[in-house]
Design a protein around this motif. Sequence first.
Motif, PDB file in Angstrom:
ATOM      1  N   ASN A   1     -78.458  79.034 -29.043  1.00 16.60           N
ATOM      2  CA  ASN A   1     -79.605  79.840 -29.695  1.00 16.60           C
ATOM      3  C   ASN A   1     -79.218  80.360 -31.150  1.00 16.60           C
ATOM      4  OD1 ASN A   1     -82.513  79.712 -28.754  1.00 16.60           O
ATOM      5  ND2 ASN A   1     -81.491  80.049 -26.809  1.00 16.60           N
TER       6      ASN A   1
ATOM      7  N   LYS B   1     -84.451  72.762 -37.191  1.00 16.81           N
ATOM      8  CA  LYS B   1     -82.882  72.471 -37.057  1.00 16.81           C
ATOM      9  C   LYS B   1     -82.801  71.724 -35.893  1.00 16.81           C
ATOM     10  CE  LYS B   1     -81.709  76.765 -39.109  1.00 16.81           C
ATOM     11  NZ  LYS B   1     -81.095  78.177 -39.171  1.00 16.81           N
TER      12      LYS B   1
ATOM     13  N   LEU C   1     -78.663  77.977 -33.949  1.00 17.14           N
ATOM     14  CA  LEU C   1     -79.935  77.480 -34.437  1.00 17.14           C
ATOM     15  C   LEU C   1     -80.784  78.621 -35.354  1.00 17.14           C
ATOM     16  CD1 LEU C   1     -81.907  75.519 -31.448  1.00 17.14           C
ATOM     17  CD2 LEU C   1     -80.826  74.554 -33.387  1.00 17.14           C
ATOM     18  N   GLY C   2     -80.384  79.881 -34.979  1.00 17.00           N
ATOM     19  CA  GLY C   2     -80.760  81.167 -35.504  1.00 17.00           C
ATOM     20  C   GLY C   2     -80.180  81.562 -36.612  1.00 17.00           C
TER      21      GLY C   2
ATOM     22  N   ARG D   1     -86.290  77.143 -36.038  1.00 18.10           N
ATOM     23  CA  ARG D   1     -85.439  76.879 -35.062  1.00 18.10           C
ATOM     24  C   ARG D   1     -85.661  75.303 -34.874  1.00 18.10           C
ATOM     25  NH1 ARG D   1     -83.048  81.863 -31.567  1.00 18.10           N
ATOM     26  NH2 ARG D   1     -82.857  83.229 -33.536  1.00 18.10           N
TER      27      ARG D   1
END
Length: 438
Positions: A24, A320, A27-28, A317
């Motif tokens: 996570n 991506k 992606l962030g 996100r």
Amino acid sequence: MVAHASVCLRQLSNGERSQEVRFNRLLGNDRVTVERLIEGWSEQTAPASAGRHVLAIQDTSEINFATTAERRRGLGEIGKGSGRGLLVHAMVAVDADSGSCLGLVAGRIWTRPGRVTVPHAERALSDKESERWVSTGEQARTVLAAAARVTIVGDRESDFYAFWVTLPRPNLDLIGRVMHDRCVADGRLLSAAGKRFAWAGTRRVELPARAPNRPARSAEVIVRFGPVALRRPKGPHHRHLPESVALTLVEVVEPSPPENTAPLHWRLLTTHTVDDAAAAWRIVDWYRQRWTIEQLFRLMKKQGLRLEDSQIETAERLLKLAAIATKAAAVTLQLRQARDGTRVEPASTAFTADEAVVLDALDAEYHGKTALQKNPHPPRSLAWAAWIIARLGGWDGYPSSKPPGPITFSHGLERFRTIAEGWLLRDKHVPPRNVCMP
């Protein structure tokens, strides 16, 4: 993703909460951009294309995510209904002779910020989504610079005048299916111009299934071809372009389709020279390789990674995630193609140099005493690597056994990634913990 055949972060983390958090955070991370992820698509494709005639096939797929009025997830509208999601435009490199997938070339991923109120005809190409067909083609010139020849292949949406006049270069050709019955230089319509050409031959072609109501079938078709010159469209946004462009029209027609079946009818335009029926059929065969990118998109969706099932909350996100999933789908497609060993591609099209060293060691381990227990494929070929991955996934390796399927490859890749990670750490020195002696 390739190993688990999924984009679900929880599945990719094998239940480890810390790993899910790491995914996570990736992606962030603002420094992880969609553009940079797409640049990475071609790192192995560029060397794989050297010296070949490459079909650079491009198309767009809509990725529809579940949303509600209260939970739009930052996604814009797609399709003709009320769906929300993003769009993936990808270009895949295919060897023109063997049909082997060499990997991804370039593309674009985006979500629409809102509806455009200016009519399509009144906008410049740079203000239209269709610009991606040209910009992706321009990227292909750089990525595939080492190829002997490049043919960009597009479907009906790529049929606009700027596409035909701006992309062609020496050793870079175009093939596209006609959408618009546009004017040619002598004032006729393209359809009328095609009727002047004599039928040049008949052949049977195999058509893959496209939907539940369009099963796979065999079609008897005829072909005709000849030169045409498209006339520049009217309007201020076209005045900087040449007044006409010389192309070849290749028309394929199914004269006697099965009952209750729409006949096959393709009008293909190309910058390739077509002098005889054999050359015309070659254009048709190259266009039919578009099926490769259809398979790529299927592997991203319900028949593979199930990208549309992702519950990630933000469009940023999800964009991506889609970029990573596109690459994973391409690797999966390459392994499936390599399964039968009829296409001899190097393992480097899907595995790094370090991973190839690990494959060498595993090949030695699985090398049996009899011919039937040995890897039958050329060392360091993609088929050789696929054989090893299948063995890791539980396949017995015997030619008489059922060929390994997606689940076997999934299990094998999961094991391989674990083994490769340990192998690559073997030479790293881990300092001992401080021990307090009594």
